[in-house]
Design an enzyme around this catalytic site. Structure first.
Site, PDB file in Angstrom:
ATOM      1  CG  HIS A 100      -0.546   0.283   2.492  1.00 40.50           C
ATOM      2  ND1 HIS A 100      -0.688   1.531   3.070  1.00 40.50           N
ATOM      3  CD2 HIS A 100       0.071  -0.480   3.406  1.00 40.50           C
ATOM      4  CE1 HIS A 100      -0.183   1.500   4.297  1.00 40.50           C
ATOM      5  NE2 HIS A 100       0.286   0.292   4.526  1.00 40.50           N
ATOM      6  CB  CYS A 103      -2.873  13.283  20.975  1.00 45.48           C
ATOM      7  SG  CYS A 103      -3.311  14.918  20.426  1.00 45.48           S
TER       8      CYS A 103
END
Ligand SMILES: *Cc1c(COP(=O)(O)O)cnc(C)c1O
Length: 373
Positions: A200, A321
């Site tokens: 991919h 985060c």
């Protein structure tokens, strides 16, 4: 949506999608079955194995299909370290700028008694052969250094590192997810013993990749997934013929298209537009693969910009985060970035649909964002 995230996942090539779809019903038999339908599926898989081997100067018996580069990296490191050949070798050399999966595999290996040296890239974002050589120990089993860095596009001197490993009789693995089918690779010329790749990242479908293992049959590699003997016993599970077909088609088509794409021109357009709009910028890492650009915009609150433009632009940010806090990406951290600088950093990666106009649109949006208050 303007897509700038081909290093995250390259848009699936129409031809690779069609090859997948055609293969779903055409080769629906189990490729391990002895009947004619099974043999047909088997032959389809073997064609792709040969193609991949040819692309990197290997032989087909050295290519093992996996679910992607993460699994290939797992098999390379865990599988090889389990080999009797390496019984008393408990040291691994890698870098702080590897893909997260390598760091996570190495973290695991540390918990079971291995020691790992994490080399820091130089100011250019490169791991030099000298640094690798300095880290060699008598008990070094394997060196794992990626070919092209997925956040910076920098190219590591794989041939030199490979040569040093060869001279010291140390196995050399490279994660080539971002370089396979983009840069010329010859596993003998580069002295690479194990190489990971993923469909991919080159326009194939997610869920398929491969690991090259030098003389795979001679090594007593332990599988990560035990099974019914598929993939010379190194990777259990029925091989996903349609996914292999998509990878094969991507291998056929991607290299030429990549070579003729005008990524350097797009890169130049990006910097000239930024200059034009008086937006300060720094390009991170020495120039490598022009498809990937890491950009720090010191005067822009990039985090807020990305948040308010996530519908319009697909961009990767330089910080993420974690459970508690916003943290600089480990790659930028390895270059000495603090959290603030990482928050002002984006990665753009181009594909065959990226146009100069895509870039003009992005810089225009940045310019508006800066001048709105
Ligand atoms: C994308 C990527 C991987 C992970 O590949 P998957 O096929 O998604 O598991 C590993 N290494 C690098 C350098 C990558 O860019």
């Amino acid at each position: 949506m303007i897509y700038f995230d081909s290093a995250g996942s390259f848009p699936v090539l129409d031809e690779a999608r069609d090859a997948f779809i055609n293969s779903v019903s055409k080769y629906s038999a189990n490729p391990s079955s002895d009947h004619a339908a099974g043999v047909e599926a088997f032959e389809e898989i073997e064609k792709v194995r040969e193609l991949i081997a040819d692309m990197i100067g290997a032989s087909p018996s050295e290519i093992v299909f996996t679910s992607g580069a993460t699994e290939s990296n797992n098999l390379a490191l865990k599988g090889l370290l389990n080999s009797k050949l390496l019984e008393n070798k408990k040291h691994i050399i890698t870098s702080q700028a590897e893909h997260k999966c390598i760091l996570s595999i190495c973290g695991y290996l540390e918990t079971i008694g291995y020691s790992v040296t994490y080399l820091k890239p130089n100011a250019d974002g490169i791991i030099t052969a000298d640094e690798v050589i300095k880290a060699f120990r008598a008990d070094t089993a394997i060196v794992s250094i990626m070919h092209v860095n997925n956040e910076l596009g920098t190219i590591n001197p794989i041939a030199e590192i490979g040569e040093a490993c060869f001279e010291h009789n140390i196995y050399f693995h490279t994660d080539a997810a971002q370089s396979f089918a983009k840069l010329a690779i010859d596993v003998d010329g580069l002295n690479v013993d194990l190489l990971s790749l993923s469909a991919h990242k080159i326009g194939g479908i997610k869920g398929i990749g491969a690991l090259y293992i030098r003389e795979a049959r001679e090594l007593d590699i332990t599988p990560v997934i035990h099974g019914a003997g598929q993939e010379i016993g190194l990777r259990g599970g029925t091989v996903a013929t349609p996914l292999v077909a998509s990878l094969g088609k991507a291998c056929e088509i991607f290299p030429e298209r990549f070579k003729s794409a005008q990524f350097s021109k797009l890169r130049n357009k990006l910097t000239s537009e930024l200059v034009d709009k008086a937006i300060k910028y720094e390009v991170n890492g020495v120039s490598g693969l022009p498809q990937i650009v890491s950009l720090t915009l010191p005067e822009i609150d990039v985090m807020t910009f990305l948040l308010s433009h996530r519908e319009k632009f697909a961009l990767a940010q330089g910080s993420a985060c974690s459970s508690k806090d916003i943290e600089a990406s480990h790659v930028l951290k390895s270059l000495g970035f603090d959290r603030d600088k990482a928050e002002r950093t984006i990665r753009l990666s181009f594909d065959f649909s990226t146009s100069e106009n895509s870039i003009v649109e992005l810089v225009k949006a940045l310019h508006c964002f800066v001048n709105q208050d």
